[in-house]
Write an enzyme that holds these catalytic residues in place. Structure first.
Site, mmCIF file in Angstrom:
data_model
loop_
_atom_site.group_PDB
_atom_site.id
_atom_site.type_symbol
_atom_site.label_atom_id
_atom_site.label_comp_id
_atom_site.label_asym_id
_atom_site.label_seq_id
_atom_site.Cartn_x
_atom_site.Cartn_y
_atom_site.Cartn_z
ATOM 1 N N ARG A 1 0.836 -1.200 0.000
ATOM 2 C CA ARG A 1 0.000 0.000 0.000
ATOM 3 C C ARG A 1 0.871 1.250 0.000
ATOM 4 O O ARG A 1 0.427 2.328 0.386
ATOM 5 C CB ARG A 1 -0.933 -0.024 1.210
ATOM 6 C CG ARG A 1 -1.900 -1.209 1.204
ATOM 7 C CD ARG A 1 -2.866 -1.153 2.366
ATOM 8 N NE ARG A 1 -2.214 -1.356 3.640
ATOM 9 C CZ ARG A 1 -2.050 -2.556 4.224
ATOM 10 N NH1 ARG A 1 -2.488 -3.652 3.598
ATOM 11 N NH2 ARG A 1 -1.471 -2.654 5.397
ATOM 12 N N ARG A 2 2.118 1.090 -0.443
ATOM 13 C CA ARG A 2 3.089 2.189 -0.426
ATOM 14 C C ARG A 2 3.625 2.518 -1.821
ATOM 15 O O ARG A 2 4.694 3.120 -1.945
ATOM 16 C CB ARG A 2 4.261 1.823 0.486
ATOM 17 C CG ARG A 2 3.857 1.487 1.915
ATOM 18 C CD ARG A 2 5.042 0.954 2.706
ATOM 19 N NE ARG A 2 4.683 0.652 4.088
ATOM 20 C CZ ARG A 2 5.519 0.149 4.998
ATOM 21 N NH1 ARG A 2 6.773 -0.118 4.631
ATOM 22 N NH2 ARG A 2 5.122 -0.085 6.221
ATOM 23 N N CYS B 1 1.647 20.823 -10.634
ATOM 24 C CA CYS B 1 0.177 20.829 -10.537
ATOM 25 C C CYS B 1 -0.316 19.410 -10.251
ATOM 26 O O CYS B 1 -0.928 19.154 -9.229
ATOM 27 C CB CYS B 1 -0.431 21.372 -11.824
ATOM 28 S SG CYS B 1 -0.032 23.087 -12.160
ATOM 29 N N ASP C 1 -6.415 23.840 -14.568
ATOM 30 C CA ASP C 1 -7.041 24.734 -15.537
ATOM 31 C C ASP C 1 -7.977 23.856 -16.367
ATOM 32 O O ASP C 1 -7.550 23.143 -17.263
ATOM 33 C CB ASP C 1 -5.945 25.370 -16.408
ATOM 34 C CG ASP C 1 -6.464 26.278 -17.496
ATOM 35 O OD1 ASP C 1 -7.661 26.191 -17.831
ATOM 36 O OD2 ASP C 1 -5.664 27.060 -18.043
ATOM 37 N N HIS D 1 -10.545 25.088 -11.643
ATOM 38 C CA HIS D 1 -10.916 26.455 -11.981
ATOM 39 C C HIS D 1 -11.033 26.702 -13.476
ATOM 40 O O HIS D 1 -10.455 25.980 -14.298
ATOM 41 C CB HIS D 1 -9.912 27.444 -11.379
ATOM 42 C CG HIS D 1 -8.493 27.154 -11.747
ATOM 43 N ND1 HIS D 1 -7.659 26.371 -10.969
ATOM 44 C CD2 HIS D 1 -7.745 27.522 -12.821
ATOM 45 C CE1 HIS D 1 -6.472 26.277 -11.539
ATOM 46 N NE2 HIS D 1 -6.497 26.967 -12.677
ATOM 47 N N TYR E 1 -10.625 30.014 -16.122
ATOM 48 C CA TYR E 1 -10.166 31.395 -16.226
ATOM 49 C C TYR E 1 -11.203 32.279 -16.919
ATOM 50 O O TYR E 1 -11.954 31.811 -17.789
ATOM 51 C CB TYR E 1 -8.845 31.446 -16.999
ATOM 52 C CG TYR E 1 -7.651 31.078 -16.158
ATOM 53 C CD1 TYR E 1 -7.055 32.011 -15.317
ATOM 54 C CD2 TYR E 1 -7.120 29.787 -16.198
ATOM 55 C CE1 TYR E 1 -5.954 31.677 -14.540
ATOM 56 C CE2 TYR E 1 -6.018 29.447 -15.416
ATOM 57 C CZ TYR E 1 -5.448 30.399 -14.589
ATOM 58 O OH TYR E 1 -4.362 30.056 -13.811
#
Length: 276
Positions: free
Chosen positions: A137-138, A157, A180, A218, A220
């Site tokens: 699990r690593r 990001c 974006d 988000h 723009y």
């Protein structure tokens, strides 16, 4: 419509209708003319894509598949931080005169670390564990290295990928601090779906589900007119991804080993400026 279309349209409409604007605040991103690049956003969007059912590619606008895969290989296979190793110009705004983007992305994946089993970089550690410790699990990567942030020209990001094996199926979680939606959402989904498929194939596993977690999703301000037209475009079935089955080593994959069949989409006629 493709399932990816359904998710993308739902996300974008939700952000436009229920999101929070930052027009009352100072923001870091700027348009090329120096104007602040404001956004409307939703916090923590989580999308799930079952790769056993269809390849998650939107059709309401064309996604440049070959460029997606090329950038993926630049980061994960070449482990490069120099745009001269990339066959597109999408990173040019963050590169210095030598072509470097600093200690970011591929640079972080290529740093070697010592383990009891030996010395590995992050990609090779994942490959090792998928073959030798599939119940672990690593099995994950993380390129958000606080020690090096001041030497990165852009903070990561999409910063973390967690791999999890269930039976003979490989699933993954992509964690993204910022997305974006209009420019990069499906781009990232396509890339990390391909990555999951690559990792599964060379590990003797089947690719299962990709979960995409976005902290700040988000849109723009200057992208909204383009998006509104995009949401009215025709929707087509998802294409089929054909992967060269003869590739057994992660580092042997090339862009030409991935072929889309039946990809219908609407070309993007309006320019989408990227805020920097």
């Amino acid at each position: 419509m493709s399932y990816a279309d359904k998710v993308f349209i739902s996300n974008c409409k939700d952000i436009l209708e229920n999101g929070v604007w930052d027009t009352d605040r100072e923001v870091r991103p700027r348009w090329l003319d120096g104007t602040p690049a404001h956004t409307v956003k939703k916090f923590c969007i989580v999308n799930r894509y079952d790769l056993t059912k269809e390849f998650p590619m939107i059709t309401v606008r064309k996604t440049a598949f070959k460029s997606c895969v090329d950038e993926l290989l630049w980061i994960w296979q070449k482990k490069s931080n120099n745009v001269h190793d990339l066959n597109s110009h999408i990173w040019d705004s963050w590169a210095d005169e030598s072509g470097s983007i600093g200690k970011a992305y591929g640079y972080q994946l290529g740093i070697k670390h010592k383990y009891k089993e030996g010395e590995f970089d992050q990609v090779d550690r994942v490959l090792f564990d998928l073959k030798n410790n599939p119940t672990s699990r690593r099995i994950l990567t993380n390129i958000y290295n606080f020690q090096d942030l001041n030497e990165m020209h852009l903070y990561p990001c999409a910063y973390s990928m967690t791999f999890n094996v269930s039976g003979d199926t490989l699933n993954g979680i992509l964690n993204q601090r910022s997305n974006d939606m209009v420019v990069a959402n499906n781009w990232n989904v396509v890339q990390y779906s391909v990555l999951l498929i690559m990792m599964a194939q060379v590990s003797g596993l089947k690719a299962g589900e990709l979960v995409h977690v976005i902290a700040d999703a988000h849109i723009y301000d200057r992208h909204i007119p383009v998006l509104e037209k995009m949401l009215e475009n025709p929707q087509y079935p998802a294409p089929k991804l054909i992967v060269n089955p003869d590739v057994k080593d992660f580092y042997d994959f090339t862009v030409d080993d991935f072929v889309l069949e039946g990809y219908e989409s609407t070309p993007l006629k309006d320019r989408l400026e990227v805020a920097v």
